[in-house]
Write a protein that holds these residues in place. Structure first.
Motif, mmCIF file in Angstrom:
data_model
loop_
_atom_site.group_PDB
_atom_site.id
_atom_site.type_symbol
_atom_site.label_atom_id
_atom_site.label_comp_id
_atom_site.label_asym_id
_atom_site.label_seq_id
_atom_site.Cartn_x
_atom_site.Cartn_y
_atom_site.Cartn_z
ATOM 1 N N SER A 126 0.793 -1.228 0.000
ATOM 2 C CA SER A 126 0.000 0.000 0.000
ATOM 3 C C SER A 126 0.829 1.283 0.000
ATOM 4 O O SER A 126 0.264 2.374 -0.056
ATOM 5 C CB SER A 126 -0.934 0.014 1.214
ATOM 6 O OG SER A 126 -0.189 -0.048 2.423
ATOM 7 N N SER A 127 2.148 1.200 0.035
ATOM 8 C CA SER A 127 2.983 2.401 0.105
ATOM 9 C C SER A 127 3.112 3.068 -1.256
ATOM 10 O O SER A 127 3.543 2.443 -2.230
ATOM 11 C CB SER A 127 4.381 2.034 0.627
ATOM 12 O OG SER A 127 5.256 3.146 0.525
ATOM 13 N N THR A 128 2.757 4.354 -1.360
ATOM 14 C CA THR A 128 2.894 5.064 -2.621
ATOM 15 C C THR A 128 4.347 5.431 -2.910
ATOM 16 O O THR A 128 4.691 5.754 -4.040
ATOM 17 C CB THR A 128 2.041 6.352 -2.619
ATOM 18 O OG1 THR A 128 2.377 7.137 -1.461
ATOM 19 C CG2 THR A 128 0.563 6.025 -2.589
ATOM 20 N N CYS B 39 5.801 1.013 -3.976
ATOM 21 C CA CYS B 39 4.617 0.215 -4.276
ATOM 22 C C CYS B 39 5.018 -1.093 -4.954
ATOM 23 O O CYS B 39 5.473 -1.105 -6.097
ATOM 24 C CB CYS B 39 3.665 0.999 -5.166
ATOM 25 S SG CYS B 39 2.081 0.178 -5.467
ATOM 26 N N CYS C 136 4.574 5.796 -6.760
ATOM 27 C CA CYS C 136 3.386 6.099 -7.563
ATOM 28 C C CYS C 136 3.400 7.572 -7.937
ATOM 29 O O CYS C 136 4.056 8.395 -7.301
ATOM 30 C CB CYS C 136 2.115 5.770 -6.780
ATOM 31 S SG CYS C 136 1.895 4.016 -6.392
ATOM 32 N N SER D 271 -2.855 5.874 -5.850
ATOM 33 C CA SER D 271 -2.790 5.064 -4.647
ATOM 34 C C SER D 271 -2.130 3.736 -4.996
ATOM 35 O O SER D 271 -2.003 3.377 -6.165
ATOM 36 C CB SER D 271 -4.189 4.823 -4.069
ATOM 37 O OG SER D 271 -4.959 4.045 -4.973
ATOM 38 N N CYS D 272 -1.681 3.030 -3.980
ATOM 39 C CA CYS D 272 -1.057 1.723 -4.173
ATOM 40 C C CYS D 272 -1.994 0.665 -3.625
ATOM 41 O O CYS D 272 -2.245 0.619 -2.430
ATOM 42 C CB CYS D 272 0.304 1.679 -3.466
ATOM 43 S SG CYS D 272 1.170 0.090 -3.609
ATOM 44 N N GLY E 87 0.073 -3.626 -4.219
ATOM 45 C CA GLY E 87 1.385 -3.480 -4.843
ATOM 46 C C GLY E 87 1.359 -2.913 -6.236
ATOM 47 O O GLY E 87 2.369 -2.960 -6.953
ATOM 48 N N CYS F 80 0.177 0.640 -8.629
ATOM 49 C CA CYS F 80 -0.283 2.031 -8.616
ATOM 50 C C CYS F 80 -1.509 2.185 -9.517
ATOM 51 O O CYS F 80 -1.559 1.647 -10.624
ATOM 52 C CB CYS F 80 0.823 2.968 -9.104
ATOM 53 S SG CYS F 80 2.284 3.019 -8.035
#
Length: 350
Positions: free
Chosen positions: A116-118, A121, A128, A133-134, A137, A139
């Motif tokens: 979920s990390s932008t 990702c 991203c 959003s991520c 995995g 974007c």
């Protein structure tokens, strides 16, 4: 032309036409001899630029001066802008620690959730784009954003795509999908759009501060959008009635082996708490039948009673091996005569 390049072009033209622009004026920044940028502006490419003119950061990222960072994993801006972790530490969920929390992956000095990390990702460093959003995995544009010319945009506040892709407001602003000259009271200009920084997920509290996945903007602060029956605790959604890490209240972790039942820590059914640990009184050699009742070294606990461990049997209160004990040879109390030994439960000469 987007607001940022237009503003930089204006500054350059002012200098070229000889209107008194020097390295010491507030428009310039970035070198030790330059004065600080005026309040409400940040230094971008050696020029002081209004914060409201800057584009929004990706979801889950916060604007720290000119840069967009994830304060939950950035070791230079851990928790808040400018808070740097010490050498050897990492930034995990907005706190400087010695190691990443469970479930997070270390990317350089940051601890991220690749799903979920932008900023990372799917893999470390795979960032991203703005307003993406991520998810799992990958974007993608975050609803209700729309892809216009390959970029994610909010048709309600994008001055270049106001109400529809390609519909530019020119020198005006975009508010609720319509071009206007000024923002309504209570709204703030961010780039070429008018937004409510108290509730806008992409400009939460300030222009360019985007909330993370599964977060909402409430009162100008990003908060997890937890399902009914759970609350946010240390960056996660927790059910206070059953979560052993947050039992009854956030941060109240149950002891070893305990479970959380109706908001209270307790031992599982069939176990009792002895010396701050959950034990089964039916089988525990340290607490056999009751807390503190320990069995002997050669005993086991079965059905809450201390018993001799097989193949030993109990004779006169002690555990003996009938196959080799000269005082209990073959059966309790049978003593082998002088010079004889017990072998296989029979008295015999050695």
């Amino acid at each position: 032309m987007s607001p940022l390049p237009r503003l930089l072009l204006l500054v350059v033209m002012t200098c070229v036409t000889g209107l008194g622009c020097t390295r010491t004026t507030p428009s310039f920044c970035g070198t030790p001899d330059d004065p600080g940028c005026p309040e409400g502006t940040v230094c971008v490419e050696e020029r002081c630029v209004s914060r409201d003119e800057l584009p929004a950061c990706a979801l889950g990222q916060t604007r720290c001066e000119a840069a967009c960072v994830d304060t939950r994993s950035d070791a230079s801006h851990c928790g808040t802008c400018g808070t740097a972790c010490a050498d050897g530490q990492v930034c995990s969920r907005g706190r400087c620690t010695d190691a990443c929390a469970a479930g997070l992956t270390q990317c350089e000095r940051g601890c991220v959730e690749l799903e979920s990390s932008t900023a990372s990702c799917g893999t470390c460093g795979a960032a991203c784009g703005s307003r993406e959003s991520c998810e799992a995995g990958t974007c993608a544009c975050e609803p209700p954003l729309t892809a216009c010319a390959g970029a994610c945009t909010d048709l309600g506040s994008d001055g270049n795509n106001c109400g529809a892709c390609g519909n530019a407001c020119g020198s005006g602003l975009c508010q609720d999908g319509e071009c206007v000259n000024d923002c309504d009271p209570g709204l703030r200009r961010c780039g070429q759009g008018c937004v409510d920084v108290q509730s806008d997920t992409f400009n939460c509290g300030s222009c360019g501060t985007g909330c993370g996945a599964n977060e909402v903007c409430v009162g100008g602060r990003c908060r997890l959008d937890c399902p009914v029956g759970s609350v946010e605790c240390d960056g996660t959604c927790a059910n206070l009635t059953s979560d052993a890490r947050h039992c009854g209240t956030c941060g109240n972790a149950c002891g070893s082996g305990q479970v959380c039942t109706r908001g209270a820590c307790a031992c599982p059914s069939g176990q009792a708490e002895c010396e701050a640990q959950c034990v089964d009184l039916r089988t525990s050699v340290q607490h056999c039948g009751a807390c503190g009742r320990a069995c002997a070294v050669d005993e086991t606990c079965a059905s809450s009673r201390c018993q001799c461990a097989a193949p030993l049997v109990s004779c006169a209160g002690g555990c003996v091996d009938l196959s080799a004990d000269a005082r209990n040879c073959g059966t309790c109390g049978r003593v082998c005569g002088p010079g004889l030994v017990c072998s296989g439960g029979l008295c015999a000469y050695p």
